[in-house]
Enzyme design. Structure first.
Site, short mmCIF file in Angstrom:
data_model
loop_
_atom_site.label_atom_id
_atom_site.label_comp_id
_atom_site.label_asym_id
_atom_site.label_seq_id
_atom_site.Cartn_x
_atom_site.Cartn_y
_atom_site.Cartn_z
N LYS A 19 -51.35 26.18 40.51
CA LYS A 19 -52.09 27.32 40.65
C LYS A 19 -53.49 27.10 40.14
CE LYS A 19 -49.10 31.36 40.91
NZ LYS A 19 -48.67 32.73 40.50
N LYS A 57 -42.68 25.02 50.06
CA LYS A 57 -41.84 26.22 49.82
C LYS A 57 -42.65 27.57 50.55
CE LYS A 57 -43.03 28.13 45.68
NZ LYS A 57 -43.13 28.59 44.43
N LYS A 91 -45.75 33.58 49.02
CA LYS A 91 -46.61 34.83 49.28
C LYS A 91 -47.97 34.28 49.69
CE LYS A 91 -44.19 37.61 46.03
NZ LYS A 91 -44.15 38.02 44.57
P1 AMP Z 1 -42.55 35.47 42.64
O1 AMP Z 1 -42.83 35.75 43.89
O2 AMP Z 1 -43.00 34.05 42.65
O3 AMP Z 1 -42.57 36.32 41.74
O4 AMP Z 1 -40.91 34.90 42.74
C1 AMP Z 1 -39.82 36.05 42.73
C2 AMP Z 1 -38.60 35.20 42.62
O5 AMP Z 1 -38.36 34.75 43.97
C3 AMP Z 1 -38.27 34.22 41.76
O6 AMP Z 1 -37.14 34.17 41.38
C4 AMP Z 1 -38.56 32.93 42.78
O7 AMP Z 1 -37.84 31.99 42.13
C5 AMP Z 1 -38.02 33.48 44.07
N1 AMP Z 1 -38.54 32.74 45.05
C6 AMP Z 1 -39.92 32.68 45.47
N2 AMP Z 1 -40.01 31.89 46.48
C7 AMP Z 1 -39.06 31.36 46.91
C8 AMP Z 1 -38.48 30.42 48.06
N3 AMP Z 1 -39.44 30.16 48.81
N4 AMP Z 1 -37.21 30.22 47.95
C9 AMP Z 1 -36.37 30.61 47.05
N5 AMP Z 1 -36.71 31.57 46.16
C10 AMP Z 1 -37.94 32.01 45.85
#
Ligand code: AMP
Ligand code: TRP
Length: 346
Positions: free
Chosen positions: A115, A207, A210
């Protein structure tokens, strides 16, 4: 050893669109754990501002993640749903953890490196300290289990390191104050299911995220049936038919990802999916996957839109959750203050 009552905590950042990766990697497991545990699910708005967020958009996104939780089946009455900034224990404990954790630990975090990019000096101080706040989120409730996607594994190891160092550094005081031989539990990550890492639909080695500039890289929880079908139709694949065995998915990241998504959405194993589709072309598999995705995600998107139409109700869910979260965290934070040697109003 001090015994800790089982408790689940997890958080999701209110930044950008929630996507299939968030849903399958995290939220589906949040829903399932409600059957067996007391759960606390947090919209981590303080984490979000470690990179710039437009204020109006941030408020909207906090409500949208809350709506997604509820629409996906999280019960905010039996369990706790709130946004982080409403419970000050998170910030207070994070400060103490900033003084326990080492700068070197933070510098090693791959999410920070990703990041912050090339210009580390120009990243916010909050972005560097992010994992220390995350440890505070979890340990303010002495949570024992944290469901997350694969990308959060390193942060959870750091949470254990912080808990362990606190338990060691303050061992004498912890015992003197009657907390036994450990103040904090060593939290277990729960990284489970066939979809702990969902990949981009445009590139099976990246991956799903967002922040990917291409909306075709991800399926958003708010996408309508047509958008879901188009994105799956356009998803990158190779030219071969699907294999009959999971071994045949090796070296085929896009095929592996789509089969994994099908498996996770249907509650089957990847081998089950290949038993059904092995030998078939993507031209046959993709429409089946699109139908399944629409069937599973369509109702969630619709319920999110319905909930978003009444922001006052969402704010009430958050306020109620925050009160109940505060009631758990406050006495734990008081204990921390006693252990550290702070003097507090009694
Ligand atoms: P975040 O959007 O970064 O707050 O992520 C929220 C949750 O979604 C966390 O537990 C991440 O590990 C999970 N997560 C985010 N992106 C992925 C992905 N591409 N595959 C699986 N889990 C994800
Ligand atoms: N860092 C997590 C992510 O980016 C979000 C998060 C913040 C979290 N605090 C947490 C996850 C506590 C689990 C537990 O996805």
């Amino acid at each position: 050893m001090t015994e800790f009552q089982p408790r689940v905590f997890s958080g999701v950042q209110p930044t950008g669109n929630l996507h299939l990766g968030n849903y399958l990697g995290a939220i589906v497991n949040f829903v399932a754990l409600q059957q067996s545990h007391d759960c606390i699910y947090c919209v981590v708005d303080m984490h979000a501002i470690t990179v710039w967020q437009d204020p109006k958009e941030l408020s909207r996104q906090i409500r949208e993640v809350t709506a997604a939780f509820v629409a996906a089946g999280i019960d905010p009455v039996k369990h706790i749903v709130f946004n982080q900034s409403q419970v000050s224990a998170h910030a207070e404990l994070a400060w103490i953890f900033n003084c326990v954790a080492r700068i070197g630990w933070m510098n090693r975090m791959t999410q920070f490196k990703d990041k912050a990019g090339k210009d580390k000096e120009n990243a916010s101080l909050g972005l560097l300290a992010y994992p220390s706040l995350m440890a505070a989120d979890i340990l303010a409730y002495k949570a024992t289990h944290v469901p997350v996607g694969e990308d959060q594994k390193q942060h959870l190891e750091l949470t254990r390191d912080i808990a362990q160092k606190f338990n060691n550094d303050y061992a004498e005081s912890i015992a003197e104050h009657g907390f036994g031989d450990a103040f904090f539990p060593l939290t277990e990550p729960l990284i489970t299911g066939p979809a702990t890492r969902i990949m981009s639909l445009r590139d099976g080695t990246k991956k799903m995220s967002k922040s990917d500039p291409s909306d075709y890289s991800r399926i958003n929880l708010t996408d309508d049936a047509e958008a879901i079908a188009t994105k799956i139709r356009k998803a990158k694949t190779d030219a071969d038919a699907l294999p009959g065995e999971t071994d045949g998915l090796k070296g085929r990241p896009e095929a592996d990802n789509l089969v994994g998504i099908y498996a996770a959405l249907s509650g089957l194993s990847k081998q089950d999916v290949l038993n059904q589709f092995g030998g078939q072309q993507f031209s046959a598999f993709k429409p089946a996957l699109a139908d399944l995705a629409v069937e599973k995600l369509g109702p969630i998107g619709a319920e999110m839109r319905r909930l978003m139409a009444d922001p006052g109700h969402i704010d009430q869910i958050l306020a109620n959750g925050a009160l109940r979260a505060d009631a758990i965290a406050r006495p734990i934070l008081d204990g921390v203050k006693d252990v550290v040697g702070f003097i507090r109003r009694k």
